[in-house]
Design a protein around this motif. Structure first.
Motif, PDB file in Angstrom:
ATOM      1  N   LEU A 178       0.799  -1.216   0.000  1.00 24.34           N
ATOM      2  CA  LEU A 178       0.000   0.000   0.000  1.00 24.34           C
ATOM      3  C   LEU A 178       0.837   1.274   0.000  1.00 24.34           C
ATOM      4  O   LEU A 178       0.385   2.307  -0.491  1.00 24.34           O
ATOM      5  N   TYR A 179       2.060   1.187   0.523  1.00 22.85           N
ATOM      6  CA  TYR A 179       2.805   2.419   0.799  1.00 22.85           C
ATOM      7  C   TYR A 179       3.006   3.294  -0.438  1.00 22.85           C
ATOM      8  O   TYR A 179       2.631   4.468  -0.449  1.00 22.85           O
ATOM      9  N   LYS A 180       3.608   2.752  -1.481  1.00 26.07           N
ATOM     10  CA  LYS A 180       3.949   3.592  -2.626  1.00 26.07           C
ATOM     11  C   LYS A 180       2.701   4.178  -3.273  1.00 26.07           C
ATOM     12  O   LYS A 180       2.698   5.312  -3.750  1.00 26.07           O
ATOM     13  N   ARG A 181       1.622   3.406  -3.264  1.00 24.22           N
ATOM     14  CA  ARG A 181       0.388   3.911  -3.869  1.00 24.22           C
ATOM     15  C   ARG A 181      -0.257   4.999  -3.026  1.00 24.22           C
ATOM     16  O   ARG A 181      -0.928   5.871  -3.540  1.00 24.22           O
ATOM     17  N   ALA A 182      -0.046   4.932  -1.719  1.00 25.46           N
ATOM     18  CA  ALA A 182      -0.670   5.916  -0.838  1.00 25.46           C
ATOM     19  C   ALA A 182       0.034   7.265  -0.862  1.00 25.46           C
ATOM     20  O   ALA A 182      -0.516   8.256  -0.372  1.00 25.46           O
ATOM     21  N   THR A 183       1.239   7.334  -1.421  1.00 19.72           N
ATOM     22  CA  THR A 183       1.925   8.616  -1.481  1.00 19.72           C
ATOM     23  C   THR A 183       1.267   9.571  -2.473  1.00 19.72           C
ATOM     24  O   THR A 183       1.431  10.787  -2.347  1.00 19.72           O
ATOM     25  N   GLN A 184       0.517   9.037  -3.445  1.00 18.76           N
ATOM     26  CA  GLN A 184      -0.101   9.910  -4.433  1.00 18.76           C
ATOM     27  C   GLN A 184      -1.178  10.813  -3.822  1.00 18.76           C
ATOM     28  O   GLN A 184      -1.146  12.036  -4.017  1.00 18.76           O
ATOM     29  N   PRO A 185      -2.149  10.272  -3.074  1.00 21.61           N
ATOM     30  CA  PRO A 185      -3.110  11.178  -2.444  1.00 21.61           C
ATOM     31  C   PRO A 185      -2.464  12.130  -1.453  1.00 21.61           C
ATOM     32  O   PRO A 185      -2.957  13.242  -1.255  1.00 21.61           O
ATOM     33  N   LEU A 186      -1.337  11.739  -0.846  1.00 23.26           N
ATOM     34  CA  LEU A 186      -0.644  12.654   0.063  1.00 23.26           C
ATOM     35  C   LEU A 186      -0.114  13.860  -0.709  1.00 23.26           C
ATOM     36  O   LEU A 186      -0.274  15.005  -0.271  1.00 23.26           O
ATOM     37  N   ARG A 187       0.512  13.608  -1.859  1.00 22.22           N
ATOM     38  CA  ARG A 187       0.996  14.730  -2.664  1.00 22.22           C
ATOM     39  C   ARG A 187      -0.151  15.638  -3.080  1.00 22.22           C
ATOM     40  O   ARG A 187      -0.033  16.862  -3.086  1.00 22.22           O
ATOM     41  N   THR A 188      -1.282  15.028  -3.433  1.00 17.10           N
ATOM     42  CA  THR A 188      -2.440  15.816  -3.844  1.00 17.10           C
ATOM     43  C   THR A 188      -2.957  16.672  -2.696  1.00 17.10           C
ATOM     44  O   THR A 188      -3.303  17.841  -2.876  1.00 17.10           O
ATOM     45  N   ALA A 189      -3.000  16.104  -1.490  1.00 13.53           N
ATOM     46  CA  ALA A 189      -3.500  16.847  -0.333  1.00 13.53           C
ATOM     47  C   ALA A 189      -2.644  18.081  -0.070  1.00 13.53           C
ATOM     48  O   ALA A 189      -3.168  19.175   0.204  1.00 13.53           O
TER      49      ALA A 189
END
Length: 432
Positions: A178-189
């Motif tokens: 999950l980790y690498k995929r979850a960084t995308q919404p973090l960048r968006t936030a």
């Protein structure tokens, strides 16, 4: 095309009765545990349902509500039919116009483990939106700002929902996939933070809190995956966000995770300082459970330093805080922290101090008390129990626990658990 006005859900409000939204949310979480579900229900969610903002619950909430009110249908609960809420996209979207949030909040196939990405243009910036659908029925998207320098309630709610879904998926599957995929919404936030918000201070505060909580959640995924440098960076980002927004609860959470990370990295004095800083941040908050967890972090750090007296004193304070019970001020992210986690953290303290038999007793209690639905935590507790048993001179019992862990891991992916399993196998071999 004009948006329809939300219609208050009076039927749902009647079912709540005299209970406060927070009390009703607690009842929802208890009902979820009864049927092996997990929902991050809080007073805000209840308010959104009653206000008509949530016209149809996702599948997890649907199962919980129907369990709570047997014999009633979704319509009886005041909800709209799912197909009416999640129907075809408007023609404008199909023609290429930027889709609204609802266009991304759609059902995913069960068991999907992919991150669906779409790109949309908002004002002068192009921001990525990300859907997380691993193992769950609902996806979450963070939309781009609707215009330059304008971020509103829809975007903030999407950030908050992304945090909830990441936590849910982590509980069920562990962090590695999950980790690498979850960084995308973090960048968006954080791009939303940079884009600016509406004049409403409450919206700005929620966005800062949501982005900070998302940074902590992604940091935890890095932590559990063994990426300590990445985790430290994400926790620092959350702490900076908390300080900038004057958010004491977010600051306490960031320090709590930073202390845990420092302890796992063997930086015990840093772990003590971070836990104590978290306690100072949590002082004005109405949450003894939060203070209990932070004090447990401090106790574990003292144990790592070999200071048995300081560890025992901190454990006593942690039990005192925990014994005062939950409160409405308990943060939503602390839903994992119950008696099983209390026992597991204490077991970790005694193992760091080399008191293996005492550690094994507490670890055993953690495995007995833990809800099997939390697969990752149960696997972790059993692995810790096995290690303590092996070092206490009971290799056969330890080996039996290891077999139980291996049989139950299923889709759980956690570098931390794998490393503990390796250490425990070596301890069993040494004991034999």
């Amino acid at each position: 095309m004009a948006l329809s006005r939300a219609v208050p859900n009076l039927a749902f409000r009647r079912l709540r009765g005299s209970r406060s939204p927070a009390e009703f949310a607690a009842a929802v979480r208890r009902a979820a545990r009864e049927i092996g579900e997990q929902v991050a229900c809080d007073a805000r969610y209840v308010g959104r349902v009653e206000a008509g903002e949530i016209r149809c619950p996702n599948y997890a909430y649907e199962r919980v509500f129907l369990h709570m009110f047997p014999g009633l249908s979704l319509a009886d609960l005041g909800f709209s039919a799912r197909e009416a809420v999640r129907g075809r996209r408007p023609a404008a979207v199909a023609a290429g116009a930027p889709p609204p949030l609802a266009a991304f909040t759609t059902r995913n196939d069960e068991g999907s483990d992919v991150l669906r990405r779409a790109f949309m243009t908002g004002g002068t910036a192009t921001l990525a939106t990300a859907s997380l659908g691993l193992g769950g029925p609902s996806a979450v998207a963070i939309p781009a700002p609707r215009s330059a320098h304008r971020v509103g309630d829809a975007e903030v709610r999407a950030v908050e929902e992304a945090v909830r879904q990441i936590r849910l998926l982590d509980d069920r599957h562990g962090a590695e996939g999950l980790y690498k995929r979850a960084t995308q919404p973090l960048r968006t936030a954080y791009a939303l933070l940079d884009a600016g918000v509406t004049a409403r201070r409450s919206t700005a505060d929620r966005l800062h809190n949501g982005a900070g909580e998302l940074a902590i959640s992604v940091g935890w995924l890095a932590h559990d995956s063994g990426r300590f440098d990445d985790a430290r960076s994400h926790y620092a980002e959350a702490l900076a966000t908390a300080r900038m927004a004057g958010d004491a609860a977010l600051e306490a959470h960031a320090f709590c995770n930073a202390s845990f990370l420092a302890r796992d990295a063997g930086c015990y004095r840093e772990a003590v300082r971070a836990a104590q800083a978290g306690l100072r941040a949590a002082a004005p908050l109405d949450s003894d459970r939060l203070r209990a967890l932070l004090t447990l972090r401090e106790a574990g750090a003292w144990a790592g330093l070999g200071d048995r007296a300081a560890c025992s004193e901190a454990l006593g304070r942690a039990h005192s805080h925990f014994g005062r019970g939950p409160s409405e001020g308990d943060p939503e992210w602390m839903s994992f922290f119950g008696e099983p986690e209390l026992e597991a953290q204490e077991a970790r303290c005694w193992s760091l101090l080399g008191d293996w038999s005492r550690a094994a007793r507490h670890a055993q209690r953690a495995t007995v008390l833990q809800d099997p639905h939390f697969a990752r935590n149960l696997a972790l507790y059993r692995t810790q129990l096995a290690g303590n048993l092996a070092r206490a001179g009971h290799p056969d019992e330890a080996a039996a626990e290891i077999r139980r862990v291996e049989e139950s891991l299923g889709g759980v992916e956690s570098a931390r658990i794998r490393n503990l399993l390796g250490e425990t196998r070596r301890a069993i071999a040494a004991a034999r």
